[in-house]
Write a protein that holds these residues in place. Structure first.
Motif, mmCIF file in Angstrom:
data_model
loop_
_atom_site.group_PDB
_atom_site.id
_atom_site.type_symbol
_atom_site.label_atom_id
_atom_site.label_comp_id
_atom_site.label_asym_id
_atom_site.label_seq_id
_atom_site.Cartn_x
_atom_site.Cartn_y
_atom_site.Cartn_z
ATOM 1 N N ASP A 120 0.806 -1.070 -0.283
ATOM 2 C CA ASP A 120 -0.058 0.497 0.029
ATOM 3 C C ASP A 120 0.649 0.982 -0.043
ATOM 4 O OD1 ASP A 120 -2.564 -0.599 0.062
ATOM 5 O OD2 ASP A 120 -1.737 -1.902 1.581
ATOM 6 N N VAL A 213 -0.828 -5.005 -2.205
ATOM 7 C CA VAL A 213 -1.979 -3.378 -2.119
ATOM 8 C C VAL A 213 -3.670 -4.038 -1.391
ATOM 9 C CG1 VAL A 213 -2.626 -3.428 -4.747
ATOM 10 C CG2 VAL A 213 -2.841 -0.955 -3.001
ATOM 11 N N ASP A 217 -7.788 0.507 -1.242
ATOM 12 C CA ASP A 217 -6.982 1.446 -0.850
ATOM 13 C C ASP A 217 -7.098 3.127 -1.910
ATOM 14 O OD1 ASP A 217 -5.256 3.401 0.300
ATOM 15 O OD2 ASP A 217 -4.045 1.789 0.101
ATOM 16 N N THR A 220 -3.025 4.677 -2.011
ATOM 17 C CA THR A 220 -1.903 4.494 -2.229
ATOM 18 C C THR A 220 -2.479 3.353 -3.023
ATOM 19 O OG1 THR A 220 -1.471 3.273 -0.821
ATOM 20 C CG2 THR A 220 -0.369 5.171 -1.357
ATOM 21 N N ALA A 225 -0.179 0.873 -7.351
ATOM 22 C CA ALA A 225 1.196 -0.751 -7.036
ATOM 23 C C ALA A 225 0.999 -0.609 -8.375
ATOM 24 C CB ALA A 225 -0.034 -1.480 -6.159
ATOM 25 N N HIS A 245 -6.415 0.623 2.774
ATOM 26 C CA HIS A 245 -4.994 1.082 3.302
ATOM 27 C C HIS A 245 -3.999 0.209 4.495
ATOM 28 C CE1 HIS A 245 -1.021 3.566 2.387
ATOM 29 N NE2 HIS A 245 -0.868 4.060 3.935
#
Length: 266
Positions: A120, A213, A217, A220, A225, A245
């Motif tokens: 993440d 990930v 999320d 990020t 990713a 996240h």
């Protein structure tokens, strides 16, 4: 047990769990958290690894030197901690800010790494104004005011529902980490994230790398990713469903399965 040691000009707090003669797996925390964010992984990892957790400078029980910090500084903290503890090579896993530190290590200290797990995280985090606004708010009213919005980004809405006792326990633990983070440490690390641009570093990361990930999320996201996965040759990508996240805390069983499966190859 938490211990402290000087590394790269700062006193860093750390702890070991697991057999002393096992390979070392080093874990790096996110912004506004500390080494206890990795508690859901310890039982799964310690049968095979000596797990080293540390608090990034400005966080947890580590020193809070005046900021601003840089991502190179945070990366050199991690490298210096390994040296201070007499560790030649480790597996390294970092989430969010910890994953940014991992990218720096992968590009600049590959000789210290066996493998790399980036969770993440992203190689660049615009816009600049967002980080400056968060720092201004923290300096004005403290980090307690950031708790609700942060939990909304870090965990999915179903996980945060009042009738979910597991989710409630996890989110309260994280809320307390946020509230107790030093504002100066938060501000210093925000500057490091704000100024970071690791896009050009990705091609130089040659150690075996897993990118993980949470599917939902927002900070990020999967797209970030995928940039890491595309930029790091030979890397693998794993997306954890129904998690945001802090996917290691929201979906620990799935997270642990993916991570231990990757590490089982070494």
């Amino acid at each position: 047990m938490i211990q402290r040691i000087a590394a790269n000009g700062a006193e860093l707090a750390y702890r070991f769990d697991g057999p002393e003669d096992a390979p070392v797996l080093m874990l790096s925390n996110s912004l506004m958290s500390n080494h206890t964010m990795w508690d859901p992984q310890i039982e799964a990892l310690t049968p095979r690894f000596r797990v080293l957790r540390y608090d990034t400078r400005g966080h947890g029980a580590s020193a809070v030197p005046p900021g601003p910090y840089t991502m190179a500084m945070l990366g050199e903290d991690a490298a210096a901690l390994m040296t201070a503890l007499g560790l030649k090579r480790v597996h390294f896993m970092g989430l969010s800010m910890g994953g940014m530190i991992g990218q720096y290590l992968g590009a600049n200290h590959a000789d210290k790494l066996i493998s790399l797990i980036l969770c993440d995280t992203a190689c660049v985090m615009p816009p600049r104004e967002l980080w400056e606004e968060r720092v201004s708010q923290a300096r004005a009213v403290g980090l307690g005011a950031a708790v609700e919005a942060t939990l909304g980004r870090w965990f999915t809405e179903p996980f945060r529902k009042p009738n979910n006792p597991v989710g409630n326990a996890v989110t309260e633990k994280v809320a307390n980490m946020i509230r107790t983070t030093a504002v100066e440490g938060f501000a210093g690390c925000c500057a490091a994230i704000r100024d970071m641009d690791h896009q050009a570093l990705l091609a130089s990361i040659k150690v075996p790398t897993l990118v993980v990930v949470g599917e939902l999320d927002p900070g990020t996201p999967v797209a970030a990713a995928e940039v890491l996965h595309a930029g790091i040759a030979g890397s693998e990508l794993a997306v954890i469903p129904a998690s945001a996240h802090l996917c290691n805390m929201e979906r620990p069983e799935e997270f642990n399965r993916i991570v231990t499966g990757f590490l089982a190859r070494f």
